[in-house]
Design a protein around this motif. Structure first.
Motif, PDB file in Angstrom:
ATOM      1  N   GLN A  51      21.720  13.032   5.232  1.00  0.00           N
ATOM      2  CA  GLN A  51      22.876  12.331   4.729  1.00  0.00           C
ATOM      3  C   GLN A  51      23.979  12.705   4.359  1.00  0.00           C
ATOM      4  OE1 GLN A  51      22.040   9.359   1.615  1.00  0.00           O
ATOM      5  NE2 GLN A  51      20.117  10.562   1.114  1.00  0.00           N
ATOM      6  N   LYS A  58      25.045   3.460   6.768  1.00  0.00           N
ATOM      7  CA  LYS A  58      24.238   3.162   5.774  1.00  0.00           C
ATOM      8  C   LYS A  58      24.833   1.790   5.392  1.00  0.00           C
ATOM      9  CE  LYS A  58      23.745   7.553   3.082  1.00  0.00           C
ATOM     10  NZ  LYS A  58      24.146   8.227   1.831  1.00  0.00           N
ATOM     11  N   LEU A 106      23.145   8.170   7.803  1.00  0.00           N
ATOM     12  CA  LEU A 106      21.704   8.742   7.561  1.00  0.00           C
ATOM     13  C   LEU A 106      21.550   9.550   9.043  1.00  0.00           C
ATOM     14  CD1 LEU A 106      19.644   5.719   6.281  1.00  0.00           C
ATOM     15  CD2 LEU A 106      20.584   7.891   4.933  1.00  0.00           C
TER      16      LEU A 106
END
Length: 442
Positions: free
Chosen positions: A190, A154, A195
């Protein structure tokens, strides 16, 4: 040899996607049989792409990290996929669950989708690594099913803002698209740091690896794979999706040897049918993309022509240093080797017309014109779509968990440890990322 990360992960330290936001010139009006005049309205844009750092034969570009990597081997009504434009920007904090509390109703009975997370999968080996993440071969503990899990960091995506948007687009396209020759998304979830997209595992590996092994394909072999790609591209175009990154590395083979088109990180849902972002892999990019003009789905038919040429000859028609490759795409005529049949030469010459309006696959006939070309006269399209045609290559698979058709430099790597934290969607950039395919409802 290209890494598997370019096919499923689509993110490479050596090959980076172009996502330039330069102002683009408008396309001149072109007559159906007229070659386009090369514009000079984009000198800065072209000059930026033409920075020469050595000889390359396959280069993919990104506006931030522009590193090339060498190729080692020589009128149908459209349904538009609607995307949530607030998908990235909105804020959401979920409780300690990994999937939104979705429900489905069947025969007046509510069935709740089982929550799924990282602990539901066991990583078996690494299939690929890239600048923003990695791909693991994983086994679902409950079903024992094998999947390819794409894991993206992320923090890296947020820093590279456009990359976050590309992941969002990829995730939503994969949810919408269902086709026998396009990779399937089964789960998405997530953690605080990553993710996860759990995708179909194409045990046959990359088409590129098989092409490298063979040197070049025979015409019947190339025709088979090109025809399956025609069906896949036609389906995407019917949904308003421009694929934009067709190349052998993004074409995987399943256990039977059928095409699985993957990596939608550069795909675009074009609501008005036009876009102008410069992106893709240089050797497979259409002239109108390089010139910064508005373009549509017709760029994918150019890429199909390049890929077909690659399969029939063993290398793309335009390759070399960046500037030379770009100049060749924009100005040089394609060389057609003597050993190609007249049907193959005719199809290639029509797919590789520099004028997009005169290119095979352009409006109004679109994909129908491609299907009806005499090169595909031996293809039974219904049987092909129903997977009733036997593929020319049957991948050798003795142990699916061993990932035998993928690069050993990745599969031999040690899998790193992971956090056991309670997973929560605490970052505002990735609301509603979670997904479970309807076929997996319990």
């Amino acid at each position: 040899m290209f890494d598997f990360e370019e096919a499923i992960l689509g993110l490479s330290e050596r090959l980076q996607d172009v996502a330039l936001n330069n102002n683009t010139a408008k396309e001149d009006d072109l007559q159906p049989n007229q070659e386009p005049q090369l514009p000079s309205a984009q000198p800065q844009m072209i000059q930026q792409l033409q920075q020469d750092d050595g000889s390359t034969t396959s280069s993919q570009y990104n506006s931030d990290t522009d590193e090339p990597a060498p190729r080692q081997k020589p009128l149908k009504q459209q349904k538009i996929v609607a995307l949530d434009q607030d998908y990235i920007a909105s804020y959401s904090t979920e409780a300690s669950t990994l999937v939104d509390p979705l429900t489905v109703t069947s025969s007046s009975t509510e069935t709740r989708i089982r929550k799924v997370g990282k602990d539901d999968f066991k990583s078996l080996c690494v299939l690929g690594r890239g600048a923003f993440g990695k791909v693991h071969l994983v086994r679902h503990e409950q079903s024992q099913q094998l999947y390819a899990m794409k894991i993206l960091k992320k923090a890296s995506l947020i820093v590279q803002g456009k990359q976050a948007n590309q992941v969002k687009t990829e995730r939503q396209i994969l949810e919408e698209v269902r086709h026998p020759f396009i990779v399937k998304l089964y789960y998405a979830f997530q953690t605080p740091d990553d993710l996860h997209m759990v995708l179909e595992y194409a045990v046959g590996g990359e088409l590129f690896r098989h092409l490298t092994h063979e040197g070049m394909f025979s015409e019947p072999m190339a025709r088979f794979y090109a025809a399956e790609l025609v069906l896949a591209l036609d389906h995407l175009h019917s949904l308003g999706i421009v694929y934009r990154d067709l190349k052998p590395e993004n074409c995987l083979l399943d256990a039977q040897g059928h095409i699985i088109l993957t990596d939608f990180g550069l795909s675009k849902v074009s609501m008005d049918g036009k876009t102008n972002t410069i992106c893709g892999t240089i050797e497979y990019m259409a002239p109108e993309i390089l010139m910064g003009l508005d373009y549509d789905h017709v760029v994918d038919w150019w890429s199909l022509g390049i890929l077909l040429y690659d399969m029939l000859t063993g290398s793309p028609p335009f390759s070399g240093q960046r500037k030379k490759t770009m100049d060749a795409i924009l100005s040089k005529k394609i060389y057609l080797p003597y050993y190609l049949t007249s049907d193959a030469k005719d199809l290639l010459s029509k797919l590789l017309r520099k004028n997009p309006n005169a290119r095979l696959g352009a409006k109004p006939k679109r994909s129908d014109a491609v299907r009806k070309h005499r090169f595909f006269s031996k293809i039974h399209w219904k049987d092909l779509e129903n997977r009733k045609v036997t593929p020319p290559i049957c991948p050798v698979v003795t142990n699916p968990e061993a990932a035998e058709n993928f690069d050993p430099q990745f599969t031999n790597q040690t899998i790193g440890s992971s956090s056991n934290a309670i997973y929560q969607e605490t970052q505002a950039h990735f609301r509603d990322f979670s997904f479970v395919d309807a076929s997996l409802v319990v």
